[in-house]
Design a protein around this motif. Structure first.
Motif, PDB file in Angstrom:
ATOM      1  N   LEU A 102      12.354  37.900 -18.623  1.00  0.00           N
ATOM      2  CA  LEU A 102      13.063  37.151 -19.383  1.00  0.00           C
ATOM      3  C   LEU A 102      12.772  37.289 -20.543  1.00  0.00           C
ATOM      4  N   GLN A 103      12.037  38.878 -20.927  1.00  0.00           N
ATOM      5  CA  GLN A 103      11.918  38.502 -22.295  1.00  0.00           C
ATOM      6  C   GLN A 103      12.888  39.184 -23.283  1.00  0.00           C
ATOM      7  N   GLY A 104      14.307  39.419 -22.400  1.00  0.00           N
ATOM      8  CA  GLY A 104      15.257  40.300 -22.749  1.00  0.00           C
ATOM      9  C   GLY A 104      16.411  39.329 -23.146  1.00  0.00           C
ATOM     10  N   GLU A 105      17.381  39.572 -24.501  1.00  0.00           N
ATOM     11  CA  GLU A 105      18.679  38.538 -24.782  1.00  0.00           C
ATOM     12  C   GLU A 105      19.342  38.664 -23.734  1.00  0.00           C
ATOM     13  N   ALA A 106      19.841  39.907 -22.243  1.00  0.00           N
ATOM     14  CA  ALA A 106      20.498  39.641 -22.072  1.00  0.00           C
ATOM     15  C   ALA A 106      20.160  39.341 -21.055  1.00  0.00           C
ATOM     16  N   THR A 107      19.592  38.902 -20.116  1.00  0.00           N
ATOM     17  CA  THR A 107      18.748  38.241 -18.958  1.00  0.00           C
ATOM     18  C   THR A 107      18.581  36.775 -19.148  1.00  0.00           C
ATOM     19  N   ARG A 108      18.340  36.091 -20.639  1.00  0.00           N
ATOM     20  CA  ARG A 108      18.243  35.093 -21.023  1.00  0.00           C
ATOM     21  C   ARG A 108      19.793  34.200 -21.102  1.00  0.00           C
ATOM     22  N   GLN A 109      20.378  34.899 -21.599  1.00  0.00           N
ATOM     23  CA  GLN A 109      22.210  34.524 -22.215  1.00  0.00           C
ATOM     24  C   GLN A 109      22.650  34.630 -20.161  1.00  0.00           C
ATOM     25  N   MET A 110      21.996  35.063 -19.595  1.00  0.00           N
ATOM     26  CA  MET A 110      22.932  35.531 -17.987  1.00  0.00           C
ATOM     27  C   MET A 110      22.428  33.831 -17.055  1.00  0.00           C
ATOM     28  N   LEU A 111      20.730  33.980 -17.381  1.00  0.00           N
ATOM     29  CA  LEU A 111      20.815  32.978 -17.182  1.00  0.00           C
ATOM     30  C   LEU A 111      21.089  31.568 -17.683  1.00  0.00           C
ATOM     31  N   GLU A 112      21.144  31.570 -18.979  1.00  0.00           N
ATOM     32  CA  GLU A 112      21.938  30.164 -19.858  1.00  0.00           C
ATOM     33  C   GLU A 112      23.232  29.807 -19.018  1.00  0.00           C
ATOM     34  N   ARG A 170      13.672  25.479 -20.082  1.00  0.00           N
ATOM     35  CA  ARG A 170      14.639  25.246 -21.260  1.00  0.00           C
ATOM     36  C   ARG A 170      15.530  25.838 -21.841  1.00  0.00           C
ATOM     37  N   LEU A 171      16.203  26.769 -21.302  1.00  0.00           N
ATOM     38  CA  LEU A 171      17.595  27.927 -20.658  1.00  0.00           C
ATOM     39  C   LEU A 171      18.332  26.633 -19.841  1.00  0.00           C
ATOM     40  N   CYS A 172      17.418  26.720 -18.864  1.00  0.00           N
ATOM     41  CA  CYS A 172      18.145  25.731 -17.297  1.00  0.00           C
ATOM     42  C   CYS A 172      16.920  24.665 -17.344  1.00  0.00           C
ATOM     43  N   PRO A 173      17.972  23.699 -18.051  1.00  0.00           N
ATOM     44  CA  PRO A 173      17.247  22.487 -17.548  1.00  0.00           C
ATOM     45  C   PRO A 173      17.836  21.741 -16.455  1.00  0.00           C
ATOM     46  N   GLY A 174      18.909  21.790 -16.425  1.00  0.00           N
ATOM     47  CA  GLY A 174      19.072  20.804 -15.119  1.00  0.00           C
ATOM     48  C   GLY A 174      19.432  22.142 -13.619  1.00  0.00           C
ATOM     49  N   VAL A 175      18.957  22.513 -13.468  1.00  0.00           N
ATOM     50  CA  VAL A 175      18.840  23.645 -12.479  1.00  0.00           C
ATOM     51  C   VAL A 175      17.133  23.644 -11.948  1.00  0.00           C
ATOM     52  N   PRO A 176      17.110  23.124 -10.860  1.00  0.00           N
ATOM     53  CA  PRO A 176      15.564  23.595  -9.514  1.00  0.00           C
ATOM     54  C   PRO A 176      15.091  24.475  -9.279  1.00  0.00           C
ATOM     55  N   MET A 177      13.637  24.358  -9.577  1.00  0.00           N
ATOM     56  CA  MET A 177      12.370  25.333 -10.021  1.00  0.00           C
ATOM     57  C   MET A 177      11.526  25.023  -8.777  1.00  0.00           C
ATOM     58  N   LEU A 178      11.481  25.709  -7.341  1.00  0.00           N
ATOM     59  CA  LEU A 178      10.783  26.120  -6.431  1.00  0.00           C
ATOM     60  C   LEU A 178       9.175  27.682  -7.216  1.00  0.00           C
ATOM     61  N   ALA A 179       8.533  27.167  -7.248  1.00  0.00           N
ATOM     62  CA  ALA A 179       6.996  27.707  -6.934  1.00  0.00           C
ATOM     63  C   ALA A 179       6.820  27.888  -5.846  1.00  0.00           C
ATOM     64  N   LEU A 180       5.902  28.989  -5.365  1.00  0.00           N
ATOM     65  CA  LEU A 180       5.663  29.809  -4.255  1.00  0.00           C
ATOM     66  C   LEU A 180       4.490  30.327  -4.559  1.00  0.00           C
ATOM     67  N   SER A 181       3.161  30.268  -3.477  1.00  0.00           N
ATOM     68  CA  SER A 181       2.068  31.114  -3.473  1.00  0.00           C
ATOM     69  C   SER A 181       1.309  30.704  -2.157  1.00  0.00           C
ATOM     70  N   ALA A 182       1.092  31.717  -1.415  1.00  0.00           N
ATOM     71  CA  ALA A 182       0.398  31.886  -0.397  1.00  0.00           C
ATOM     72  C   ALA A 182      -0.946  31.233  -0.461  1.00  0.00           C
ATOM     73  N   THR A 183      -2.111  31.558  -1.383  1.00  0.00           N
ATOM     74  CA  THR A 183      -3.381  30.716  -2.008  1.00  0.00           C
ATOM     75  C   THR A 183      -3.491  29.680  -3.253  1.00  0.00           C
ATOM     76  N   ALA A 184      -3.501  29.122  -3.864  1.00  0.00           N
ATOM     77  CA  ALA A 184      -3.448  27.828  -4.398  1.00  0.00           C
ATOM     78  C   ALA A 184      -4.651  27.536  -4.435  1.00  0.00           C
ATOM     79  N   ALA A 185      -5.779  27.081  -5.607  1.00  0.00           N
ATOM     80  CA  ALA A 185      -6.413  26.282  -5.122  1.00  0.00           C
ATOM     81  C   ALA A 185      -5.842  25.052  -6.012  1.00  0.00           C
ATOM     82  N   PRO A 186      -6.590  23.923  -5.912  1.00  0.00           N
ATOM     83  CA  PRO A 186      -6.043  22.504  -6.448  1.00  0.00           C
ATOM     84  C   PRO A 186      -6.340  22.784  -8.225  1.00  0.00           C
ATOM     85  N   ARG A 187      -6.591  23.420  -9.092  1.00  0.00           N
ATOM     86  CA  ARG A 187      -6.964  23.661  -9.658  1.00  0.00           C
ATOM     87  C   ARG A 187      -5.745  24.626 -10.259  1.00  0.00           C
TER      88      ARG A 187
END
Length: 486
Positions: free
Chosen positions: A110-120, A158-175
């Motif tokens: 995601l630090q590469g310009e080509a990837t960011r442009q593709m997402l946008e 910021r690149l994709c403001p209207g796209v739903p984002m899903l975060a996933l983890s097997a273990t994540a304490a409240p903090r």
């Protein structure tokens, strides 16, 4: 779901997450290892006409999932630094002709310009169904596997403001969950947290003898299906695989230092043999789809309770009983502490020092689980913010330890420490062994228990330097019984 995956019903927590994504809503899903997190982003990619981009921290994980999807007839690809030019060109061609349903990328891309442009471009043209951040706990310094590249994932919003984002983890304490929500800027998200309890797993933690081979062979003899044996270093992985082969166990080594063909062969053997034994570093197993792992055996103390929950959770995904065995030594924490310290820079920044402090705290929590007398599962889940009743089938629940009052020895230890401006753990044990009855390792064990009891404070720099707390001084004024397993 039936057509592509052969399932006629959702697992706990899956349906709500899938529906949220399809409705265009952000979501955080904390589902246990084996709980079917990948379906939560794979299914929307098939229902909607477009692309789901999955950010994943491990190349092996990406490759495994892409291969599994392709076998199901689903167009998927990955982009990472190790990809050969032919596969990269093929992936880019499928992106252009809009035939790709799932694209896995490493966070650093995601630090590469080509990837960011593709997402946008995909977002602006309405062809981006969702963005999924797998292993989302990596974004938090409180998480058990912090990755600096994950810290910069907030840019996706910021690149994709209207796209739903899903975060996933097997273990994540409240903090950790709070960090994920804040750093990814999830907006009015569904937060789906399922219990990490796995009733079919039987936890056992034992002191590792000088040669643990008899315990390892017995555990393999008693297990069913596949067996995963975890060792801390690449060298240890290869040595244990060789030793097991000498004992007529067809063990295969797996670690990142092996060439790609050797790793691919090892993975194929693990997935296709009837009762394979794989000796690996702990990164192996993320996303690997084998349900009948009957044994997960750690040859060293795990670094964190959260990490161990994820690693042990690779057992028994088919719902059948499975064993999770840890063979640990009191010296493991010292070795791990110095390894953590050595992995940092000679002049660490404030944030790096903070992360090292957190890593030391998590290591002490894991040691407390291994050395403590509480139900193993209860102690592990408490570390991730979940309170449950004793499981009834771990080694602690099945065998009540024999207790004795250690208050006299505690008074001796604290009195000695009160006369010092701090002393490292090893020197304290050696000194007391010279002047008082008892072995040095027994005194260091007692000192670690008093750190857990918060009568002693330990430095977070890996040196294991001990200092008397005010609560320790209070004990010296008015001692009270302290009963521990002998």
């Amino acid at each position: 779901m039936q057509t592509h995956f052969g399932w006629d019903r959702f697992r706990a927590g899956q349906r709500a997450v899938v529906e949220a994504v399809l409705e265009g809503r952000d979501a955080l899903a904390v589902l246990p290892t084996g709980g079917g997190k990948s379906l939560c982003y794979q299914l929307p990619a098939l229902v909607r006409d477009g692309l789901v981009v999955v950010i994943s921290p491990l190349v092996a994980l990406m490759e495994d999932q892409v291969l599994a999807l392709q076998k199901r007839g689903i167009t998927a690809a990955c982009l990472h630094a190790g990809l050969d030019p032919g596969r990269r060109q093929q992936a880019m061609a499928r992106l252009r002709d809009e035939s790709l349903r799932l694209l896995y990328i490493a966070p650093e891309r995601l630090q590469g310009e080509a990837t960011r442009q593709m997402l946008e471009n995909h977002a602006s043209e309405g062809r981006l169904v969702a963005l999924a951040v797998d292993e989302a706990h990596c974004i938090s310094a409180w998480g058990h596997d912090f990755r600096p590249d994950y810290r910069r994932l907030g840019m996706i919003r910021r690149l994709c403001p209207g796209v739903p984002m899903l975060a996933l983890s097997a273990t994540a304490a409240p903090r950790v969950r709070a960090d994920i929500l804040r750093l990814l800027d999830l907006r009015s998200p569904l937060v789906q947290v399922s219990s990490a309890r796995r009733a079919n797993l039987n936890y056992t933690m034992q002191r590792r003898p000088r040669d643990p081979m008899p315990q390892v062979l017995e555990a393999l003899k008693q297990s069913r299906g596949a067996a995963l044996i975890y060792a801390r270093t690449r060298r240890s992985v290869e040595l244990w695989a060789e030793r097991l082969r000498e004992q007529k166990v067809d063990a295969t080594p797996y670690h990142a230092g092996l060439d790609p063909d050797t790793r691919r062969t090892a993975l194929t053997r693990f997935l296709e043999q009837k009762r394979p034994v794989l000796v690996a570093t702990v990164a192996f197993g993320m996303g690997v789809d084998r349900g009948d792992v009957g044994l997960v055996l750690h040859l060293d103390l795990p670094a964190t309770p959260e990490g161990y929950l994820q690693e042990s959770g690779r057992a028994g995904r088919d719902g059948q009983p499975a064993s999770c065995l840890v063979l640990f030594s009191p010296g493991d924490r010292t070795t791990l502490s110095w390894a953590m310290q050595a992995s940092g820079r000679s002049s660490p920044s404030l944030e790096e020092r903070r992360r090292l402090d957190l890593a030391q705290q998590q290591l002490r929590r894991m040691e407390a689980v291994a050395e403590g007398e509480m139900c193993r599962e209860q102690a592990l889940l408490l570390a991730v913010g979940e309170l449950v009743s004793p499981c009834g089938h771990c080694d602690r629940c099945k065998t009540a330890p024999n207790h004795r009052d250690w208050s006299t020895q505690v008074e001796t230890l604290l009195t000695h420490l009160a006369d010092q401006e701090g002393m490292d753990l090893r020197r304290l044990g050696e000194h007391l062994a010279l002047h008082e009855p008892g072995r040095g390792d027994r005194w260091t064990w007692l000192a670690r228990r008093l750190v857990q009891e918060e009568l002693i404070r330990e430095s977070n720099d890996g040196a294991q330097r001990l200092y008397l707390r005010e609560s320790g001084r209070s004990f010296l004024k008015t001692p009270w019984p302290l009963d521990y397993a002998a």
